[in-house]
Design an enzyme around this catalytic site. Sequence first.
Site, PDB file in Angstrom:
ATOM      1  CG  ASP A 141       0.810   3.604   6.075  1.00 38.12           C
ATOM      2  OD1 ASP A 141       0.337   3.572   7.224  1.00 38.12           O
ATOM      3  OD2 ASP A 141       0.783   4.626   5.372  1.00 38.12           O
ATOM      4  N   GLY A 175       6.429   8.170  -0.254  1.00 40.04           N
ATOM      5  CA  GLY A 175       7.415   8.757   0.646  1.00 40.04           C
ATOM      6  C   GLY A 175       8.142   7.718   1.475  1.00 40.04           C
ATOM      7  CG  ASP A 206       7.576 -17.651  -1.769  1.00 40.20           C
ATOM      8  OD1 ASP A 206       8.203 -18.213  -0.875  1.00 40.20           O
ATOM      9  OD2 ASP A 206       6.509 -17.025  -1.600  1.00 40.20           O
ATOM     10  CB  CYS A 235      -2.743   7.845   9.256  1.00 40.14           C
ATOM     11  SG  CYS A 235      -3.727   7.436   7.801  1.00 40.14           S
ATOM     12  CB  CYS A 283      -0.946  -0.004   1.188  1.00 42.28           C
ATOM     13  SG  CYS A 283      -1.835  -1.565   1.429  1.00 42.28           S
ATOM     14  CB  ALA A 284       3.993   1.703  -1.936  1.00 42.21           C
ATOM     15  N   PRO A 323       1.687   7.534  -1.356  1.00 46.28           N
ATOM     16  CG  PRO A 323       2.054   9.777  -0.783  1.00 46.28           C
ATOM     17  CD  PRO A 323       1.458   8.510  -0.252  1.00 46.28           C
TER      18      PRO A 323
END
Length: 444
Positions: A323, A257, A311, A376, A252-253, A255
């Site tokens: 996150d 940072g 894998d 968050c 869930c990368a 935006p």
Amino acid sequence: MKSRGLRATSGARRVAADVVARVLDDGAFAQPALSSALDASALDGRDKALCTELVYGTLRWARSLEASLLRAADRPQRGLDSRMRPHLLIAAYQLQHLSERVPAHAAVSEAVDAVRAVRPGLTGLANALLRRLGSAPHTTLPQSASVAEVAAALGIPEVLSDAVADGLPPDEVREALLALNGRPTTYAVTFDEVPPLARRHRFVPGAFALEGGAIADDPAFTGGKYLVMDPGSALCALLVDAKPGWRVLDLCAAPGGKSALLARAVGMQGRVIAVEQSAKRARRVGDNARRLQLQDRIDLVVQDALVLAVDGAGGLVDAVLLDAPCSGLGTTRRKPEIKLRRTADDVRKLVLVQRALLAHAATLLRPGGVLVYSVCSPAPAEGRDVVAWLLSATPGLHQVDARATLPWLPADAVDAQGAVRLLPHRHDTDAFYAARLVSDGESG
């Protein structure tokens, strides 16, 4: 000159009212709605700043402002006319929260003029409501007021007020809740030295306050010298404590940072696999990686994290940062519309997603690998309780105290289980939860 300035100010208020109406009535998100409206306007820089203040301030205090207006009405049960409501809310925000900057007569007359344009028969009512408005409800509460009473006066939903008050000393709760309606500091995180005149964050290394201006036009930003990032978000990446040469999975990368901070940590010999389900949001990860000249260390994968398998791409990873999708209740200072929409039922549904993602993330770790879970949100159901569920269901994992990795963390930023717990009034960050877990086996 004076009349041109007045017309411009009137324009700022009316653009703000249009944006507030879109958010409250049409379900728009504040940031893109405001950005689009400002781009389409003829406002100058000063009036754009005023418009921004009016939009975000009004939305942060919307429930409290509306309660004040209805308290001044003869028949409050009828509510406010939808066409005049945004203009009244904008004016009420100025009267209750900007009285030192905006003359009361200017706020009232501008609102009445705006109402005349959309509901000419209600100008008398608009004028009467604003002149009877009174003080902001929270300023008249006794010190003995309950958490529920303070939250209601501030317009904060129960799901958020209960989460923030959880575990706090009673004499700190009012300050904590009031901070949820405050103006947030915009922070940057740098890979280089913090600018000598910048105000550093109290404890997050590399984080410093930005003092305003058009960030997109700053050569230091376009040249990849810093990220615009809440210090709490940066802390989640720092908690991974990624080492040179590590292979790290950032789920869930967007935006991007945290992916960037991880990429700097793993160095040229390491890799960060940044996973994002949305192709549109994934493009932001790629754009940030290129601006920061880290694209050679970040592999971008557009995929649902729940079905990701690593894998076949060189074995299990050294660390995972999840996150997770969450209520976002910790970001309500920046995204006040969340406070107006999220419910306890939303949180319950998100917990099921968080559990599934976290359980899958644990299967991707090598023995001795690190799993950092963050949200968050201050809600224990989304943070502490999800981690406790995973630990009970996964015997091969154990939680470690965040201070073992980040010894400079203040004591009030770590909960009884050793997880990071950040709150705006204490730490000048969004409200974050982050836990560091380690899988059993030899560490590498």
